[in-house]
Design an enzyme around this catalytic site. Structure first.
Site, PDB file in Angstrom:
ATOM      1  N   SER A  51       1.282  -0.927   0.473  1.00  0.00           N
ATOM      2  CA  SER A  51       0.248  -0.072   0.166  1.00  0.00           C
ATOM      3  C   SER A  51       0.821   1.135   0.205  1.00  0.00           C
ATOM      4  O   SER A  51       0.394   2.238  -0.187  1.00  0.00           O
ATOM      5  CB  SER A  51      -0.796   0.279   1.220  1.00  0.00           C
ATOM      6  OG  SER A  51      -0.394   0.192   2.853  1.00  0.00           O
ATOM      7  N   GLU A 188      -9.036  -9.056   3.987  1.00  0.00           N
ATOM      8  CA  GLU A 188      -9.712  -7.754   4.000  1.00  0.00           C
ATOM      9  C   GLU A 188     -11.157  -8.094   2.905  1.00  0.00           C
ATOM     10  O   GLU A 188     -11.301  -8.267   2.175  1.00  0.00           O
ATOM     11  CB  GLU A 188      -8.743  -7.701   2.990  1.00  0.00           C
ATOM     12  CG  GLU A 188      -8.713  -5.613   2.849  1.00  0.00           C
ATOM     13  CD  GLU A 188      -6.785  -5.735   2.027  1.00  0.00           C
ATOM     14  OE1 GLU A 188      -6.816  -5.473   1.785  1.00  0.00           O
ATOM     15  OE2 GLU A 188      -7.568  -4.065   1.491  1.00  0.00           O
TER      16      GLU A 188
HETATM   17  O1  KIV Z   1      -0.587  -3.766   1.266  1.00  0.00           O
HETATM   18  C1  KIV Z   1      -1.005  -3.250   2.863  1.00  0.00           C
HETATM   19  O2  KIV Z   1      -1.356  -1.960   3.153  1.00  0.00           O
HETATM   20  C2  KIV Z   1      -1.528  -4.236   2.757  1.00  0.00           C
HETATM   21  C3  KIV Z   1      -3.316  -4.453   4.545  1.00  0.00           C
HETATM   22  C4  KIV Z   1      -3.755  -3.646   4.174  1.00  0.00           C
HETATM   23  C5  KIV Z   1      -3.585  -6.117   5.174  1.00  0.00           C
HETATM   24  O3  KIV Z   1      -1.987  -5.515   2.243  1.00  0.00           O
END
Ligand code: KIV
Length: 293
Positions: A51, A188
Protein backbone atom coordinates in the site's frame (compact mmCIF):
# COMPACT_ATOMS: atom_id res chain seq x y z
CA UNK A 1 2.45 0.46 25.08
CA UNK A 2 0.66 -2.80 25.79
CA UNK A 3 2.15 -5.09 28.46
CA UNK A 4 2.64 -7.99 26.09
CA UNK A 5 5.14 -6.15 23.93
CA UNK A 6 7.33 -4.24 26.38
CA UNK A 7 10.95 -4.82 25.39
CA UNK A 8 10.12 -8.18 23.89
CA UNK A 9 10.88 -8.95 20.29
CA UNK A 10 7.73 -10.30 18.63
CA UNK A 11 8.27 -13.37 16.46
CA UNK A 12 6.09 -15.21 13.96
CA UNK A 13 5.61 -18.20 16.35
CA UNK A 14 4.53 -15.73 19.05
CA UNK A 15 1.88 -14.32 16.71
CA UNK A 16 0.69 -17.85 15.85
CA UNK A 17 0.38 -18.53 19.59
CA UNK A 18 -1.92 -15.51 19.98
CA UNK A 19 -4.81 -17.39 18.35
CA UNK A 20 -7.90 -16.66 20.43
CA UNK A 21 -5.79 -14.65 22.89
CA UNK A 22 -5.21 -10.91 23.20
CA UNK A 23 -6.10 -9.25 19.90
CA UNK A 24 -3.16 -8.78 17.53
CA UNK A 25 -2.34 -5.13 16.80
CA UNK A 26 -0.98 -4.61 13.32
CA UNK A 27 -0.36 -1.42 11.36
CA UNK A 28 1.60 -0.59 8.25
CA UNK A 29 4.82 1.44 8.27
CA UNK A 30 7.05 2.29 5.38
CA UNK A 31 10.18 3.98 6.68
CA UNK A 32 12.23 4.63 9.82
CA UNK A 33 10.07 7.33 11.49
CA UNK A 34 6.76 5.55 10.85
CA UNK A 35 8.25 2.31 12.21
CA UNK A 36 9.43 4.08 15.38
CA UNK A 37 5.93 5.56 15.88
CA UNK A 38 4.19 2.23 15.30
CA UNK A 39 6.56 0.41 17.63
CA UNK A 40 6.34 2.97 20.44
CA UNK A 41 2.54 2.80 20.22
CA UNK A 42 2.74 -0.96 20.88
CA UNK A 43 2.24 -2.63 17.50
CA UNK A 44 2.70 -6.39 17.57
CA UNK A 45 3.24 -6.51 13.82
CA UNK A 46 4.50 -3.85 11.43
CA UNK A 47 3.51 -4.60 7.86
CA UNK A 48 5.62 -2.95 5.20
CA UNK A 49 2.64 -3.14 2.90
CA UNK A 50 2.66 -2.61 -0.84
CA UNK A 51 0.00 0.00 0.00
CA UNK A 52 3.05 2.25 0.15
CA UNK A 53 2.55 2.46 -3.60
CA UNK A 54 -0.65 4.46 -2.94
CA UNK A 55 -0.04 6.32 0.30
CA UNK A 56 3.69 7.08 0.00
CA UNK A 57 4.44 7.09 -3.72
CA UNK A 58 1.12 8.50 -4.97
CA UNK A 59 0.25 5.68 -7.38
CA UNK A 60 -3.34 4.63 -8.07
CA UNK A 61 -2.77 0.96 -7.22
CA UNK A 62 -0.31 -1.43 -5.61
CA UNK A 63 0.73 -2.94 -8.93
CA UNK A 64 3.21 -0.15 -9.55
CA UNK A 65 5.79 -1.21 -6.96
CA UNK A 66 8.40 -3.89 -7.56
CA UNK A 67 10.66 -5.93 -5.32
CA UNK A 68 13.47 -3.35 -5.24
CA UNK A 69 11.06 -0.70 -3.93
CA UNK A 70 9.76 -3.09 -1.26
CA UNK A 71 13.31 -3.98 -0.21
CA UNK A 72 14.25 -0.29 0.03
CA UNK A 73 11.32 0.50 2.35
CA UNK A 74 11.51 -2.70 4.40
CA UNK A 75 15.18 -2.09 5.12
CA UNK A 76 14.35 1.43 6.35
CA UNK A 77 11.73 -0.01 8.72
CA UNK A 78 14.18 -2.66 9.92
CA UNK A 79 16.79 -0.01 10.78
CA UNK A 80 14.33 1.24 13.44
CA UNK A 81 14.89 -2.13 15.17
CA UNK A 82 11.27 -2.43 16.31
CA UNK A 83 10.10 -4.95 18.90
CA UNK A 84 7.21 -5.56 16.53
CA UNK A 85 7.50 -8.34 13.98
CA UNK A 86 8.48 -6.90 10.58
CA UNK A 87 6.39 -8.40 7.78
CA UNK A 88 7.41 -7.54 4.22
CA UNK A 89 4.79 -7.60 1.49
CA UNK A 90 5.71 -9.55 -1.63
CA UNK A 91 4.78 -7.22 -4.51
CA UNK A 92 2.78 -8.14 -7.56
CA UNK A 93 4.75 -10.24 -10.09
CA UNK A 94 7.41 -11.18 -7.54
CA UNK A 95 5.64 -14.53 -6.91
CA UNK A 96 3.40 -15.01 -9.93
CA UNK A 97 5.83 -16.37 -12.52
CA UNK A 98 7.05 -19.54 -10.81
CA UNK A 99 7.47 -20.96 -7.32
CA UNK A 100 11.26 -21.06 -7.77
CA UNK A 101 11.39 -17.36 -8.66
CA UNK A 102 9.04 -16.58 -5.75
CA UNK A 103 11.37 -18.29 -3.28
CA UNK A 104 14.40 -16.39 -4.64
CA UNK A 105 12.52 -13.10 -4.40
CA UNK A 106 11.34 -13.97 -0.89
CA UNK A 107 14.96 -14.57 0.06
CA UNK A 108 15.93 -11.12 -1.23
CA UNK A 109 13.23 -9.42 0.84
CA UNK A 110 14.53 -11.21 3.94
CA UNK A 111 18.26 -10.86 3.22
CA UNK A 112 18.36 -7.34 1.72
CA UNK A 113 15.25 -5.87 3.35
CA UNK A 114 15.68 -7.60 6.73
CA UNK A 115 12.03 -8.69 6.77
CA UNK A 116 11.33 -11.25 9.50
CA UNK A 117 8.29 -12.68 7.77
CA UNK A 118 6.53 -12.15 4.43
CA UNK A 119 2.98 -11.83 3.13
CA UNK A 120 1.50 -13.02 -0.15
CA UNK A 121 -2.01 -12.56 -1.51
CA UNK A 122 -4.18 -15.46 -2.62
CA UNK A 123 -5.26 -18.92 -1.57
CA UNK A 124 -5.10 -22.37 -3.18
CA UNK A 125 -3.86 -20.83 -6.44
CA UNK A 126 -0.66 -19.88 -4.59
CA UNK A 127 -0.19 -23.16 -2.75
CA UNK A 128 3.13 -24.05 -4.46
CA UNK A 129 4.52 -20.60 -3.79
CA UNK A 130 3.37 -20.71 -0.17
CA UNK A 131 4.95 -24.13 0.38
CA UNK A 132 8.19 -23.08 -1.33
CA UNK A 133 8.59 -19.99 0.84
CA UNK A 134 7.75 -21.93 4.00
CA UNK A 135 10.23 -24.66 2.98
CA UNK A 136 12.89 -21.95 2.82
CA UNK A 137 12.22 -21.37 6.54
CA UNK A 138 10.56 -18.00 5.96
CA UNK A 139 7.44 -17.41 8.08
CA UNK A 140 4.53 -16.48 5.85
CA UNK A 141 1.30 -14.56 6.33
CA UNK A 142 -1.62 -15.15 3.96
CA UNK A 143 -3.99 -12.49 2.61
CA UNK A 144 -7.51 -13.35 1.38
CA UNK A 145 -10.67 -11.55 0.34
CA UNK A 146 -10.25 -8.16 -1.28
CA UNK A 147 -6.67 -8.64 -2.46
CA UNK A 148 -5.57 -5.34 -4.04
CA UNK A 149 -3.07 -6.99 -6.39
CA UNK A 150 -6.09 -8.62 -8.10
CA UNK A 151 -7.83 -5.28 -8.69
CA UNK A 152 -8.29 -5.87 -12.44
CA UNK A 153 -9.33 -9.50 -12.05
CA UNK A 154 -11.89 -8.49 -9.38
CA UNK A 155 -13.19 -5.62 -11.57
CA UNK A 156 -12.33 -3.03 -8.91
CA UNK A 157 -11.92 -2.87 -5.15
CA UNK A 158 -15.00 -4.88 -4.15
CA UNK A 159 -16.01 -6.67 -0.97
CA UNK A 160 -15.43 -10.39 -1.59
CA UNK A 161 -17.37 -13.45 -0.40
CA UNK A 162 -20.80 -11.85 -0.27
CA UNK A 163 -22.44 -14.73 -2.13
CA UNK A 164 -22.57 -18.08 -0.30
CA UNK A 165 -20.57 -19.95 -2.97
CA UNK A 166 -17.81 -17.27 -3.06
CA UNK A 167 -17.71 -17.33 0.73
CA UNK A 168 -17.28 -21.14 0.73
CA UNK A 169 -14.36 -20.78 -1.71
CA UNK A 170 -12.70 -18.30 0.64
CA UNK A 171 -13.15 -20.69 3.58
CA UNK A 172 -11.42 -23.40 1.49
CA UNK A 173 -8.60 -21.00 0.63
CA UNK A 174 -8.14 -20.13 4.30
CA UNK A 175 -8.09 -23.81 5.31
CA UNK A 176 -5.51 -24.55 2.59
CA UNK A 177 -3.23 -21.74 3.76
CA UNK A 178 -3.67 -22.85 7.36
CA UNK A 179 -2.78 -26.44 6.50
CA UNK A 180 0.24 -25.27 4.55
CA UNK A 181 1.51 -23.59 7.73
CA UNK A 182 1.08 -19.80 7.46
CA UNK A 183 1.38 -18.09 10.86
CA UNK A 184 -1.53 -15.68 10.26
CA UNK A 185 -4.00 -14.69 7.56
CA UNK A 186 -5.14 -11.16 6.71
CA UNK A 187 -8.84 -11.08 5.81
CA UNK A 188 -9.61 -7.93 3.85
CA UNK A 189 -12.99 -6.64 2.68
CA UNK A 190 -15.17 -9.62 3.56
CA UNK A 191 -18.50 -9.84 5.42
CA UNK A 192 -18.32 -10.08 9.20
CA UNK A 193 -19.98 -13.52 9.26
CA UNK A 194 -17.50 -15.00 6.79
CA UNK A 195 -14.52 -13.64 8.78
CA UNK A 196 -16.02 -15.13 11.93
CA UNK A 197 -16.47 -18.54 10.27
CA UNK A 198 -12.91 -18.55 8.93
CA UNK A 199 -11.54 -17.45 12.30
CA UNK A 200 -13.29 -20.38 13.99
CA UNK A 201 -12.30 -22.83 11.27
CA UNK A 202 -8.53 -22.37 11.18
CA UNK A 203 -5.73 -22.62 13.72
CA UNK A 204 -3.75 -19.61 12.49
CA UNK A 205 -4.89 -16.21 13.77
CA UNK A 206 -6.88 -14.02 11.40
CA UNK A 207 -6.13 -10.30 11.14
CA UNK A 208 -8.99 -8.26 9.75
CA UNK A 209 -9.22 -5.11 7.68
CA UNK A 210 -12.80 -4.41 6.72
CA UNK A 211 -13.70 -7.85 8.05
CA UNK A 212 -15.67 -7.01 11.19
CA UNK A 213 -14.83 -7.45 14.86
CA UNK A 214 -14.48 -11.25 15.22
CA UNK A 215 -10.97 -11.74 13.83
CA UNK A 216 -7.96 -12.45 16.09
CA UNK A 217 -6.47 -9.06 15.28
CA UNK A 218 -6.93 -5.90 13.26
CA UNK A 219 -4.78 -3.97 10.81
CA UNK A 220 -5.10 -0.54 9.22
CA UNK A 221 -2.90 1.55 6.96
CA UNK A 222 -0.75 4.04 8.93
CA UNK A 223 -1.60 7.03 6.72
CA UNK A 224 -5.35 6.27 6.96
CA UNK A 225 -5.45 5.99 10.78
CA UNK A 226 -3.47 9.17 11.26
CA UNK A 227 -5.06 11.27 8.52
CA UNK A 228 -1.89 11.77 6.52
CA UNK A 229 -3.61 12.09 3.18
CA UNK A 230 -6.87 13.42 1.86
CA UNK A 231 -7.59 10.59 -0.57
CA UNK A 232 -10.57 8.26 -0.39
CA UNK A 233 -11.04 6.44 2.92
CA UNK A 234 -12.91 3.12 2.83
CA UNK A 235 -15.77 2.78 5.33
CA UNK A 236 -13.80 0.38 7.53
CA UNK A 237 -11.14 3.00 8.33
CA UNK A 238 -11.33 4.81 11.64
CA UNK A 239 -9.27 7.98 11.42
CA UNK A 240 -7.95 8.88 14.88
CA UNK A 241 -6.37 12.22 14.02
CA UNK A 242 -5.66 14.51 11.11
CA UNK A 243 -1.89 14.83 10.97
CA UNK A 244 -2.00 16.33 7.50
CA UNK A 245 -3.96 19.31 8.80
CA UNK A 246 -1.71 19.59 11.88
CA UNK A 247 1.39 19.51 9.65
CA UNK A 248 0.03 22.14 7.23
CA UNK A 249 -0.84 24.45 10.15
CA UNK A 250 2.60 23.98 11.73
CA UNK A 251 4.40 24.75 8.47
CA UNK A 252 2.17 27.83 7.98
CA UNK A 253 3.27 29.05 11.43
CA UNK A 254 6.91 28.44 10.47
CA UNK A 255 6.58 30.37 7.20
CA UNK A 256 4.76 33.20 8.97
CA UNK A 257 7.59 33.47 11.54
CA UNK A 258 10.09 33.67 8.67
CA UNK A 259 8.08 36.48 7.04
CA UNK A 260 7.82 38.41 10.31
CA UNK A 261 11.55 38.00 11.02
CA UNK A 262 10.69 36.10 14.19
CA UNK A 263 12.60 33.01 13.17
CA UNK A 264 15.31 32.27 14.15
CA UNK A 265 15.55 33.77 17.66
CA UNK A 266 18.82 34.33 19.51
CA UNK A 267 18.33 30.98 21.30
CA UNK A 268 18.08 29.28 17.92
CA UNK A 269 21.29 30.90 16.61
CA UNK A 270 25.02 30.43 17.31
CA UNK A 271 27.31 33.06 18.90
CA UNK A 272 31.06 33.59 19.07
CA UNK A 273 33.16 34.88 21.96
CA UNK A 274 33.22 38.65 22.47
CA UNK A 275 36.95 38.65 21.77
CA UNK A 276 36.51 36.89 18.46
CA UNK A 277 33.62 39.18 17.57
CA UNK A 278 35.67 42.31 18.34
CA UNK A 279 38.59 41.04 16.29
CA UNK A 280 36.31 40.20 13.39
CA UNK A 281 34.58 43.59 13.48
CA UNK A 282 37.89 45.50 13.62
CA UNK A 283 39.24 43.80 10.48
CA UNK A 284 40.12 46.20 7.66
CA UNK A 285 37.96 45.67 4.60
CA UNK A 286 40.13 43.49 2.37
CA UNK A 287 38.86 44.70 -0.97
CA UNK A 288 38.06 42.26 -3.77
CA UNK A 289 39.37 38.81 -2.81
CA UNK A 290 39.78 38.02 -6.53
CA UNK A 291 42.41 40.81 -6.91
CA UNK A 292 45.05 38.32 -5.78
CA UNK A 293 44.48 36.12 -8.83
O1 KIV B 1 -0.40 -3.39 1.72
C1 KIV B 1 -1.12 -3.30 2.75
O2 KIV B 1 -1.16 -2.28 3.43
C2 KIV B 1 -1.90 -4.45 3.12
C3 KIV B 1 -2.87 -4.30 4.26
C4 KIV B 1 -4.03 -3.53 3.80
C5 KIV B 1 -3.23 -5.59 4.86
O3 KIV B 1 -1.81 -5.48 2.52
Amino acid sequence: MGDSTINQKVTAPAILARKGGPKIRMVTAYDHPTAVIADRAGADVILVGDSLSNVVLGNDDTLAVDLDVMIHHTAAVARAKPNALIVGDMPWMSYHVSAAEAVKNAGRLVREGAAEALKVEGGRKRREVVEGILDAEIPLMGHLGLTPQSVHAMGGYRVQGKAAQDARELVRDAVALDEAGVFAIVLEGVPTLLAEIITKEISAPTIGIGAGPHTDGQVLVFHDVLGLHDGHLPKFVRQYTNLQEAAVNSLRDFFSDIEKGEFPSEDESYSMTEEAARALLSDEPRGDPFDAF
